[in-house]
Design a protein around this motif. Structure first.
Motif, PDB file in Angstrom:
ATOM      1  N   ILE A 147     -63.953  84.547  25.279  1.00  0.00           N
ATOM      2  CA  ILE A 147     -64.757  84.881  24.087  1.00  0.00           C
ATOM      3  C   ILE A 147     -65.576  86.153  24.344  1.00  0.00           C
ATOM      4  O   ILE A 147     -65.601  87.069  23.518  1.00  0.00           O
ATOM      5  CB  ILE A 147     -65.688  83.693  23.725  1.00  0.00           C
ATOM      6  CG1 ILE A 147     -64.840  82.503  23.252  1.00  0.00           C
ATOM      7  CG2 ILE A 147     -66.714  84.092  22.666  1.00  0.00           C
ATOM      8  CD1 ILE A 147     -65.590  81.178  23.192  1.00  0.00           C
ATOM      9  N   LEU A 151     -65.288  89.830  22.432  1.00  0.00           N
ATOM     10  CA  LEU A 151     -66.428  90.497  21.785  1.00  0.00           C
ATOM     11  C   LEU A 151     -66.603  91.906  22.355  1.00  0.00           C
ATOM     12  O   LEU A 151     -66.792  92.866  21.615  1.00  0.00           O
ATOM     13  CB  LEU A 151     -67.706  89.690  21.996  1.00  0.00           C
ATOM     14  CG  LEU A 151     -67.844  88.406  21.172  1.00  0.00           C
ATOM     15  CD1 LEU A 151     -69.120  87.657  21.558  1.00  0.00           C
ATOM     16  CD2 LEU A 151     -67.866  88.696  19.665  1.00  0.00           C
ATOM     17  N   LYS A 158     -64.511  84.292  15.457  1.00  0.00           N
ATOM     18  CA  LYS A 158     -65.100  83.084  14.880  1.00  0.00           C
ATOM     19  C   LYS A 158     -64.903  81.959  15.884  1.00  0.00           C
ATOM     20  O   LYS A 158     -63.839  81.868  16.504  1.00  0.00           O
ATOM     21  CB  LYS A 158     -64.387  82.707  13.574  1.00  0.00           C
ATOM     22  CG  LYS A 158     -64.692  83.650  12.421  1.00  0.00           C
ATOM     23  CD  LYS A 158     -64.035  83.150  11.161  1.00  0.00           C
ATOM     24  CE  LYS A 158     -64.269  84.111  10.014  1.00  0.00           C
ATOM     25  NZ  LYS A 158     -63.465  83.784   8.836  1.00  0.00           N
ATOM     26  N   THR A 179     -75.818  82.487  18.231  1.00  0.00           N
ATOM     27  CA  THR A 179     -75.640  83.582  17.270  1.00  0.00           C
ATOM     28  C   THR A 179     -76.833  84.547  17.281  1.00  0.00           C
ATOM     29  O   THR A 179     -76.799  85.579  16.622  1.00  0.00           O
ATOM     30  CB  THR A 179     -75.401  83.062  15.832  1.00  0.00           C
ATOM     31  OG1 THR A 179     -76.586  82.424  15.349  1.00  0.00           O
ATOM     32  CG2 THR A 179     -74.238  82.097  15.768  1.00  0.00           C
ATOM     33  N   TYR A 182     -75.226  87.041  20.057  1.00  0.00           N
ATOM     34  CA  TYR A 182     -73.832  87.483  19.943  1.00  0.00           C
ATOM     35  C   TYR A 182     -73.411  87.564  18.471  1.00  0.00           C
ATOM     36  O   TYR A 182     -73.736  86.664  17.685  1.00  0.00           O
ATOM     37  CB  TYR A 182     -72.895  86.500  20.663  1.00  0.00           C
ATOM     38  CG  TYR A 182     -73.132  86.428  22.148  1.00  0.00           C
ATOM     39  CD1 TYR A 182     -72.606  87.410  22.997  1.00  0.00           C
ATOM     40  CD2 TYR A 182     -73.870  85.387  22.696  1.00  0.00           C
ATOM     41  CE1 TYR A 182     -72.828  87.348  24.366  1.00  0.00           C
ATOM     42  CE2 TYR A 182     -74.093  85.316  24.065  1.00  0.00           C
ATOM     43  CZ  TYR A 182     -73.570  86.302  24.894  1.00  0.00           C
ATOM     44  OH  TYR A 182     -73.787  86.235  26.234  1.00  0.00           O
ATOM     45  N   LEU A 184     -71.225  86.513  16.631  1.00  0.00           N
ATOM     46  CA  LEU A 184     -70.163  85.518  16.429  1.00  0.00           C
ATOM     47  C   LEU A 184     -70.356  84.830  15.087  1.00  0.00           C
ATOM     48  O   LEU A 184     -71.476  84.699  14.604  1.00  0.00           O
ATOM     49  CB  LEU A 184     -70.292  84.422  17.495  1.00  0.00           C
ATOM     50  CG  LEU A 184     -69.907  84.759  18.916  1.00  0.00           C
ATOM     51  CD1 LEU A 184     -70.511  83.724  19.870  1.00  0.00           C
ATOM     52  CD2 LEU A 184     -68.386  84.759  19.040  1.00  0.00           C
ATOM     53  N   GLY A 242     -75.385  87.000  14.756  1.00  0.00           N
ATOM     54  CA  GLY A 242     -74.221  86.304  14.214  1.00  0.00           C
ATOM     55  C   GLY A 242     -74.572  85.437  13.016  1.00  0.00           C
ATOM     56  O   GLY A 242     -75.709  85.456  12.512  1.00  0.00           O
TER      57      GLY A 242
END
Ligand code: SAM
Ligand code: SF4
Length: 329
Positions: A147, A151, A158, A179, A182, A184, A242
């Motif tokens: 992950i 990024l 997601k 979030t 990040y 995300l 995020g």
């Protein structure tokens, strides 16, 4: 219209979820039993050539977005070459994929090179032990590293998190907190009855309970705009990088705007996850059908799409529900 798939409720189906395998290197409890999975024989699987050919037909019928799923797409040999092939469909505007995070750094580079920008990764716990209990594999570090690499490489990521009142409630708030730092999009999903065991309890942690729980921890929660055919209802904590969303996957409140059609790795075509297969495109193709008759078969299937997942489920009530890895989640 000749080149569009429109059902009798006026919904335009332009999003294909294509499963490339029913096999997986994980054993998530909500998807399959720990042992005794009866995976299909290789010859029952659509070959990459067949998958590509059928994709071309769907694109001709107005499909503009495709999601590659499974099982775990990255356990099937030759998957990167298949992505390369898919890129050649000019009218396919978006290729996305769903994975459990078993993507190597080299594959991530290749995906980037192919212009694939959006990836969904399944992650149900931020706690290693709970991750192990859920997936029955000791792979948290690898998945989390995947992950972070995605990024870093600029992918739009997601995270899909299936919520279970007995397993991962303690992870919900940490996921929202993730979030903060990040960019995300975390999505909390209600569990669906596709675990391949025939046993299922209606989730107590439904979308309403989930919202209340999160809002009680974050009173500053803000609603943000949802995409046109979004299945998630989306939110953000002000100042966080995020976002997060809640998917009423079992409550099925989003069927009115559904634009999806699914092809399993063995060619079963479904117009709803909860319904039975409408036809088998592998069998029709292998029996020698030409492009036009396959198109007609798909159009006929689409016209009959049920109003919602409850109606579709009624058609399927006597058959034991299959594993999501077979259906193509
Ligand atoms: N192996 C990949 C993965 O896990 O992301 C792709 C296939 S998996 C079947 C696709 C998605 O379905 C995952 O996000 C997974 O969490 C979700 N899923 C599987 N079984 C489910 C269930 N019973 N209820 C809700 N979501 C489920
Ligand atoms: Fe494998 Fe995905 Fe099913 Fe988990 S949810 S067992 S990772 S196919």
């Amino acid at each position: 219209m000749e080149n569009e798939l429109i059902d009798r409720y006026g919904r335009k189906l332009d999003y294909l979820r294509l499963s490339v395998t029913d096999r997986c290197n994980f054993r998530c409890y909500y998807c399959m039993p720990e042992e005794g999975m009866d995976f299909v024989q290789r010859k029952a699987l659509l070959t990459y050539e067949e998958l590509d050919y059928l994709t071309g037909i769907f694109v001709k019928l107005g499909v503009t977005k495709i999601r590659i799923t499974g099982g775990e797409p990255f356990v099937r040999k030759g998957i990167m070459d298949f992505f390369t092939k898919l890129r050649q469909h000019q009218d396919l505007r978006e290729i996305t994929l769903t994975s459990n995070g078993s993507i190597s750094e080299d594959q991530i580079q290749q995906l980037k090179h192919l212009g694939i920008k959006k990836i969904n990764i399944s992650l149900d716990a931020l706690d290693k032990q709970r991750f192990f209990e859920i997936t029955r594999r000791d792979k948290f570090d690898e998945v989390f590293h995947c992950i972070l690499t995605l990024l870093k490489q600029g992918f739009y990521v997601k995270l899909n998190c299936v919520v279970d009142g007995n397993k991962n409630i303690a992870d919900i708030i940490p996921f929202v907190q993730l979030t903060a730092d990040y960019p995300l999009a975390v999505r909390f999903l209600e569990e669906m009855p596709f675990n391949g065991t025939g046993k299922f309890e209606i989730p107590e942690w439904n979308h309403l309970a989930l919202y209340d729980y999160i809002a009680s921890h974050f009173p500053e929660i803000q609603k943000i705009q949802d995409g046109k055919n979004s299945t998630s209802v989306n939110y953000q904590i002000p100042g966080y990088q995020g976002t997060f969303g809640i998917i009423p996957a079992f409550s099925r409140t989003f069927c009115g705007t559904c634009n999806r059609i699914r092809l399993s790795a063995t060619g079963e075509l479904r117009t709803c996850l909860y319904g039975p297969p409408v036809t088998n495109l592998r069998d029709i193709l292998r029996a020698g059908a030409n492009k036009e008759s396959i198109m007609t078969e798909i159009r006929n299937a689409v016209v009959k799409k049920e109003k919602d997942g409850f109606k579709a489920e009624e058609l399927n009530s006597k058959t034991p529900k299959k594993s999501m890895s077979f259906l193509g989640g």
